[in-house]
Every structure is written in structure tokens, then in C-alpha cells.
Scaffold this motif. Structure first.
Motif, mmCIF file in Angstrom:
data_model
loop_
_atom_site.group_PDB
_atom_site.id
_atom_site.type_symbol
_atom_site.label_atom_id
_atom_site.label_comp_id
_atom_site.label_asym_id
_atom_site.label_seq_id
_atom_site.Cartn_x
_atom_site.Cartn_y
_atom_site.Cartn_z
ATOM 1 N N PHE A 45 36.701 46.542 41.328
ATOM 2 C CA PHE A 45 37.828 46.254 42.203
ATOM 3 C C PHE A 45 38.950 47.233 41.874
ATOM 4 O O PHE A 45 39.492 47.222 40.766
ATOM 5 C CB PHE A 45 38.300 44.809 42.001
ATOM 6 C CG PHE A 45 39.467 44.439 42.863
ATOM 7 C CD1 PHE A 45 39.292 44.199 44.209
ATOM 8 C CD2 PHE A 45 40.729 44.339 42.324
ATOM 9 C CE1 PHE A 45 40.372 43.865 45.008
ATOM 10 C CE2 PHE A 45 41.816 44.005 43.110
ATOM 11 C CZ PHE A 45 41.634 43.765 44.456
ATOM 12 N N ASP A 46 39.264 48.107 42.806
ATOM 13 C CA ASP A 46 40.332 49.099 42.635
ATOM 14 C C ASP A 46 41.660 48.504 43.093
ATOM 15 O O ASP A 46 41.713 47.850 44.130
ATOM 16 C CB ASP A 46 40.065 50.344 43.470
ATOM 17 C CG ASP A 46 38.863 51.122 42.996
ATOM 18 O OD1 ASP A 46 38.105 51.562 43.870
ATOM 19 O OD2 ASP A 46 38.674 51.286 41.788
ATOM 20 N N GLU B 157 42.573 38.782 43.393
ATOM 21 C CA GLU B 157 41.148 39.119 43.323
ATOM 22 C C GLU B 157 40.690 39.321 41.878
ATOM 23 O O GLU B 157 39.585 38.925 41.508
ATOM 24 C CB GLU B 157 40.858 40.365 44.160
ATOM 25 C CG GLU B 157 39.400 40.728 44.240
ATOM 26 C CD GLU B 157 38.538 39.741 45.010
ATOM 27 O OE1 GLU B 157 37.317 39.741 44.782
ATOM 28 O OE2 GLU B 157 39.073 38.973 45.819
ATOM 29 N N VAL B 158 41.531 39.907 41.035
ATOM 30 C CA VAL B 158 41.179 40.092 39.625
ATOM 31 C C VAL B 158 41.079 38.736 38.935
ATOM 32 O O VAL B 158 40.114 38.463 38.217
ATOM 33 C CB VAL B 158 42.191 41.007 38.907
ATOM 34 C CG1 VAL B 158 41.973 41.001 37.402
ATOM 35 C CG2 VAL B 158 42.097 42.422 39.449
ATOM 36 N N ALA C 182 37.458 34.710 36.746
ATOM 37 C CA ALA C 182 37.308 33.245 36.669
ATOM 38 C C ALA C 182 38.423 32.606 35.846
ATOM 39 O O ALA C 182 38.177 31.693 35.060
ATOM 40 C CB ALA C 182 35.927 32.870 36.148
ATOM 41 N N PHE C 183 39.649 33.091 36.027
ATOM 42 C CA PHE C 183 40.790 32.510 35.326
ATOM 43 C C PHE C 183 41.056 31.116 35.893
ATOM 44 O O PHE C 183 41.246 30.955 37.095
ATOM 45 C CB PHE C 183 42.043 33.369 35.507
ATOM 46 C CG PHE C 183 42.036 34.665 34.743
ATOM 47 C CD1 PHE C 183 41.054 34.967 33.821
ATOM 48 C CD2 PHE C 183 43.039 35.580 34.946
ATOM 49 C CE1 PHE C 183 41.063 36.166 33.119
ATOM 50 C CE2 PHE C 183 43.070 36.786 34.253
ATOM 51 C CZ PHE C 183 42.080 37.068 33.340
ATOM 52 N N LYS C 184 41.085 30.131 35.034
ATOM 53 C CA LYS C 184 41.378 28.757 35.438
ATOM 54 C C LYS C 184 42.391 28.108 34.508
ATOM 55 O O LYS C 184 43.072 27.179 34.886
ATOM 56 C CB LYS C 184 40.099 27.892 35.435
ATOM 57 C CG LYS C 184 39.012 28.391 36.345
ATOM 58 C CD LYS C 184 39.347 28.144 37.796
ATOM 59 C CE LYS C 184 38.200 28.585 38.675
ATOM 60 N NZ LYS C 184 38.600 29.151 39.913
ATOM 61 N N PHE D 206 39.137 47.208 38.029
ATOM 62 C CA PHE D 206 38.715 46.046 37.254
ATOM 63 C C PHE D 206 37.199 46.005 37.274
ATOM 64 O O PHE D 206 36.586 46.040 38.338
ATOM 65 C CB PHE D 206 39.281 44.752 37.838
ATOM 66 C CG PHE D 206 38.827 43.527 37.090
ATOM 67 C CD1 PHE D 206 39.302 43.250 35.821
ATOM 68 C CD2 PHE D 206 37.900 42.669 37.646
ATOM 69 C CE1 PHE D 206 38.869 42.130 35.114
ATOM 70 C CE2 PHE D 206 37.461 41.551 36.954
ATOM 71 C CZ PHE D 206 37.951 41.274 35.695
ATOM 72 N N VAL D 207 36.575 45.952 36.094
ATOM 73 C CA VAL D 207 35.126 45.887 35.971
ATOM 74 C C VAL D 207 34.775 44.435 35.644
ATOM 75 O O VAL D 207 35.060 43.952 34.547
ATOM 76 C CB VAL D 207 34.597 46.840 34.881
ATOM 77 C CG1 VAL D 207 33.084 46.783 34.809
ATOM 78 C CG2 VAL D 207 35.085 48.259 35.134
#
Length: 134
Positions: free
Chosen positions: A41-42, A56-57, A62-64, A119-120
Motif C-alpha cells: 500500500f503506497d 487502510e494501513v 489489523a489494529f484493534k 506499507f508491506v
């Protein structure tokens, strides 16, 4: 959506049958200056004392919870682990990177520079890939 046709030749009781098989090319979406696919994701941000992460990052990582570890790689390939913390944005939540000013200072980045990141997803890593004057 782009599709590609492949022709498959089969034999059935000594008769050749021509079968056309359609499938979609890998999905790639482009919106403005942001490109997405399943792994990368650029995004870009103007350099300042904080780094707010794109939604999107946060979704891909999966930040919760309130705090999460996040790897950040500079132009020289050095990786440092930072903490992404949750912030309120009106009624929604967003994440920002704690101690971002240290990253800016350590890498001699100046406020106002445009920072290009990728983002990888599989590595949970933000990579600084380019710096441009603002």
C-alpha cells in the motif's frame, strides 16, 4: 474490469473441443496518488512532528487495540519499532505513530518535505522509499 481469454484445447473421443476460459487479472485499484494491491500500500505524507496513518494501513495491520507495534524502515534500510496509538477523529478512530519527531530528527528530515511510504502487509512495516522537497 480487464479480462483475458485463454484458449484451452481438450480431446474428447478423438474430437477437439475448443473451450474459452475467462478470468480477471489481479485486482489493482488506483485512487489519486494511492495505489493498493493485496500486499503493498503506497501513501505519502507531508513531514511534520506526527505521522497519522491512513485508515487502510490500520486495517491491513489489523489494529484493534489502543496500542500496536509498527516497524518503520528508513532510506538506509534500518528498521526501528515504534508504537502506533489510537486517537479520536470526531466519531471515528485513527492511529498515529508515537515519537515520530525522533524519526524525523534521526533521519535529518525537515518539516514540509514530502515523504513517500509503502506499507508491506506481511511484514507489518512502513518503508520510507523517497523524500521530496515540499
Amino acid at each position: 474490469m480487464k479480462t483475458r481469454e485463454d484458449v484451452v484445447h481438450c480431446t474428447l473421443k478423438d474430437k477437439k473441443i475448443k473451450q474459452v476460459k475467462k478470468y480477471s487479472l489481479p485486482k489493482k485499484v488506483q485512487t489519486g496518488n494511492v495505489k493498493t494491491d493485496s500486499e503493498f500500500f503506497d501513501f505519502n505524507r507531508k513531514g511534520e512532528y506526527r505521522l497519522r496513518l491512513p485508515v487502510e494501513v490500520a486495517n491491513r495491520a489489523a489494529f484493534k487495540k489502543k496500542r500496536h507495534s509498527l516497524n518503520v524502515q528508513n532510506l538506509e534500510g534500518e528498521v526501528v519499532v515504534y508504537t502506533a496509538k489510537i486517537e479520536k477523529n470526531g466519531t471515528a478512530n485513527r492511529y498515529s505513530v508515537e515519537n515520530w519527531q525522533k524519526f524525523m530528527d534521526d533521519n535529518k528530515l525537515i518539516d514540509g518535505m514530502m515523504l513517500d511510504f509503502i506499507f508491506v502487509t506481511s511484514k507489518n512495516t512502513i518503508i520510507l522509499k523517497n523524500v521530496r522537497s515540499g
